[in-house]
Write an enzyme that holds these catalytic residues in place. Structure first.
Site, mmCIF file in Angstrom:
data_model
loop_
_atom_site.group_PDB
_atom_site.id
_atom_site.type_symbol
_atom_site.label_atom_id
_atom_site.label_comp_id
_atom_site.label_asym_id
_atom_site.label_seq_id
_atom_site.Cartn_x
_atom_site.Cartn_y
_atom_site.Cartn_z
ATOM 1 N N LYS A 95 0.822 -1.211 0.000
ATOM 2 C CA LYS A 95 0.000 0.000 0.000
ATOM 3 C C LYS A 95 0.853 1.256 0.000
ATOM 4 O O LYS A 95 0.457 2.277 -0.560
ATOM 5 C CB LYS A 95 -0.941 0.030 1.217
ATOM 6 C CG LYS A 95 -2.127 -0.889 1.080
ATOM 7 C CD LYS A 95 -3.160 -0.621 2.164
ATOM 8 C CE LYS A 95 -4.292 -1.624 2.104
ATOM 9 N NZ LYS A 95 -5.185 -1.530 3.278
ATOM 10 N N LYS B 291 -4.611 -10.453 -7.043
ATOM 11 C CA LYS B 291 -5.830 -10.595 -6.240
ATOM 12 C C LYS B 291 -6.939 -9.680 -6.784
ATOM 13 O O LYS B 291 -6.667 -8.544 -7.179
ATOM 14 C CB LYS B 291 -5.492 -10.209 -4.794
ATOM 15 C CG LYS B 291 -6.594 -10.442 -3.792
ATOM 16 C CD LYS B 291 -6.206 -9.882 -2.415
ATOM 17 C CE LYS B 291 -6.341 -8.380 -2.375
ATOM 18 N NZ LYS B 291 -6.388 -7.809 -1.011
ATOM 19 N N LYS C 10 -11.213 -4.259 -4.916
ATOM 20 C CA LYS C 10 -12.113 -3.165 -5.293
ATOM 21 C C LYS C 10 -11.350 -1.876 -5.546
ATOM 22 O O LYS C 10 -11.892 -0.935 -6.116
ATOM 23 C CB LYS C 10 -13.207 -2.973 -4.238
ATOM 24 C CG LYS C 10 -12.695 -2.754 -2.831
ATOM 25 C CD LYS C 10 -13.789 -2.955 -1.773
ATOM 26 C CE LYS C 10 -13.131 -3.218 -0.421
ATOM 27 N NZ LYS C 10 -14.059 -3.657 0.609
HETATM 28 P P1 TYM Z 1 -11.028 -5.834 3.474
HETATM 29 O O1 TYM Z 1 -12.201 -4.921 3.602
HETATM 30 O O2 TYM Z 1 -9.931 -5.419 2.585
HETATM 31 O O3 TYM Z 1 -11.510 -7.257 3.045
HETATM 32 C C1 TYM Z 1 -12.560 -7.902 3.718
HETATM 33 C C2 TYM Z 1 -12.383 -9.413 3.651
HETATM 34 O O4 TYM Z 1 -12.418 -9.867 2.307
HETATM 35 C C3 TYM Z 1 -11.299 -10.712 2.055
HETATM 36 N N1 TYM Z 1 -10.904 -10.562 0.646
HETATM 37 C C4 TYM Z 1 -10.754 -11.572 -0.230
HETATM 38 N N2 TYM Z 1 -10.900 -12.907 -0.100
HETATM 39 C C5 TYM Z 1 -10.675 -13.667 -1.195
HETATM 40 N N3 TYM Z 1 -10.318 -13.177 -2.390
HETATM 41 C C6 TYM Z 1 -10.148 -11.846 -2.583
HETATM 42 N N4 TYM Z 1 -9.807 -11.369 -3.774
HETATM 43 C C7 TYM Z 1 -10.371 -10.981 -1.463
HETATM 44 N N5 TYM Z 1 -10.305 -9.628 -1.286
HETATM 45 C C8 TYM Z 1 -10.627 -9.392 -0.001
HETATM 46 C C9 TYM Z 1 -10.231 -10.215 3.015
HETATM 47 O O5 TYM Z 1 -9.274 -11.214 3.261
HETATM 48 C C10 TYM Z 1 -11.040 -9.872 4.239
HETATM 49 O O6 TYM Z 1 -11.265 -11.014 5.038
HETATM 50 N N6 TYM Z 1 -7.750 -5.973 7.181
HETATM 51 C C11 TYM Z 1 -9.096 -6.477 6.886
HETATM 52 C C12 TYM Z 1 -10.162 -5.773 7.698
HETATM 53 C C13 TYM Z 1 -10.039 -6.013 9.165
HETATM 54 C C14 TYM Z 1 -10.150 -7.256 9.836
HETATM 55 C C15 TYM Z 1 -9.964 -6.957 11.228
HETATM 56 C C16 TYM Z 1 -10.379 -8.564 9.421
HETATM 57 C C17 TYM Z 1 -9.786 -5.073 10.110
HETATM 58 N N7 TYM Z 1 -9.756 -5.653 11.351
HETATM 59 C C18 TYM Z 1 -9.997 -7.971 12.167
HETATM 60 C C19 TYM Z 1 -10.426 -9.559 10.379
HETATM 61 C C20 TYM Z 1 -10.221 -9.254 11.742
HETATM 62 C C21 TYM Z 1 -9.308 -6.319 5.381
HETATM 63 O O7 TYM Z 1 -8.427 -6.494 4.631
HETATM 64 O O8 TYM Z 1 -10.534 -6.013 4.973
#
Ligand code: TYM
Length: 331
Positions: free
Chosen positions: A111, A195, A198
């Site tokens: 990032k 990957k 969005k």
């Molecule tokens: P975020 O919002 O980026 O993604 C939310 C969830 O979606 C999963 N994900 C995917 N899984 C499979 N294939 C993909 N292409 C893909 N893109 C996204 C992510 O792995 C995630 O589970 N850091 C976290 C948010 C967070 C969180 C937490 C998660 C903050 N605190 C505590 C678990 C526990 C995140 O990346 O969200």
């Protein structure tokens, strides 16, 4: 009873990757466990946000989660900034996290190279806030996609370190990740080595949960495959394999069953079959979403109740932490 925590950022609409990697397991686990599901607006501001858009995205994320089946009667569904303990525990964890271990996080490296103009301290601290989210609730299981594995490892390391330094305080959480081929890592439709995200500049790279059937068909038609004309799951065929993974998640069949069903089809028809499965699975979600998104009163009530439940559970852990580390209390 096991405790589940997971979070999602309110950074615009969600993709089928979010659904396949995480959200469908949020829904599955809700039936059996005590679940805390959080829209992480504090994480979202580690990249620049337009205030009015962040506010709208946060509200819509909550409506979309409920539409996906995250039943607020069966869990605590709330917004991170409504529970101050997330920020408070982060500070304590910051003081127990080494600079070097935070610097190793690959998502930070990625990032910060994507946004060189805004490499802020919050972005560096992102995984520590994530650890606080998880550890506050004595979480046992964290349903996430494969890309979050390293962050979960850090949460475990911090829990183990804190427990050994100050005595048993936190449960040590386990990740709950689908196999990569079964939705744990959905790839970009345009560049299947990457990957699905969005934040991709190319909107043909991802399918949103709110995309119309026409848009979904158009995006799948443009999906990158290969020149072989053979439908098989294989590492030399990332585009076709990804489409098979997506089909397997949304049609609820195994990868080998998916391969079997597609035998003999050309890529064009194959893509349409995948699109149809996704459209059919998203239809009830989209119908429910369009009803919910107009019902601000209901969503606000859900959020107030969710935050209340979360604050109560989080306070318990935070008080324990403050006691263990030697903060003075008048009680
Ligand atoms: P975020 O919002 O980026 O993604 C939310 C969830 O979606 C999963 N994900 C995917 N899984 C499979 N294939 C993909 N292409 C893909 N893109 C996204 C992510 O792995 C995630 O589970 N850091 C976290 C948010 C967070 C969180 C937490 C998660 C903050 N605190 C505590 C678990 C526990 C995140 O990346 O969200």
């Amino acid at each position: 009873k096991k405790i589940i925590f997971s979070g999602i950022q309110p950074s615009g609409a969600m993709t089928i990757g979010n659904y396949a990697g995480a959200l469908r397991n949020w829904v599955k686990l809700i039936e059996e466990y005590d679940c805390f599901y959080c829209v992480v607006d504090m994480h979202a501001i580690t990249v620049a946000q337009e205030p009015a858009i962040l506010r709208k995205n946060t509200f819509e994320a909550v409506a979309l989660l409920i539409a996906c089946g995250v039943d607020p009667e069966k869990c605590a569904l709330y917004i991170q900034s409504h529970v101050p303990a997330h920020a408070e525990l982060t500070w304590v964890l910051n003081c127990n996290t080494m600079f070097g271990e935070a610097r190793r996080m690959t998502q930070f490296k990625e990032k910060s190279s994507r946004h060189p103009e805004n490499v802020n301290v919050g972005l560096f601290d992102y995984p520590v806030l994530q650890a606080a989210d998880i550890l506050l609730y004595q979480t046992n299981l964290v349903p996430i996609g494969a890309d979050q594995k390293q962050h979960l490892e850090l949460s475990r390391d911090l829990a183990i370190r804190f427990n050994s330094r100050y005595g048993e305080t936190f449960a040590v959480p386990d990740a709950y990740i689908p196999l990569k081929e079964s939705g744990g890592r959905i790839m970009s439709l345009a560049e299947p080595e990457k990957k699905m995200s969005k934040s991709d500049a190319n909107e043909n790279a991802y399918i949103l949960l709110t995309d119309s059937p026409e848009v979904i068909v158009r995006k799948f038609k443009r999906a990158v495959t290969d020149s072989e004309a053979r439908i098989a799951f294989h590492k030399t065929k990332p585009g076709v394999s990804n489409l098979l993974s997506i089909y397997s998640v949304f049609a609820k069949v195994s990868i080998s069953e998916a391969e079997k069903q597609m035998q003999g089809l050309g890529y064009g028809d194959f893509k349409l079959r995948v699109a149809d499965a996704v459209i059919a699975a998203l239809k009830p979600i989209q119908d429910k979403y369009s009803r919910l998104v107009g019902d601000k009163e209901y969503i606000n009530k859900v959020l107030d109740e969710g935050a209340e439940k979360a604050r109560y559970a989080a306070r318990k852990t935070l008080s324990k932490v403050y006691r263990k580390i030697g903060f003075y209390s008048t009680k």
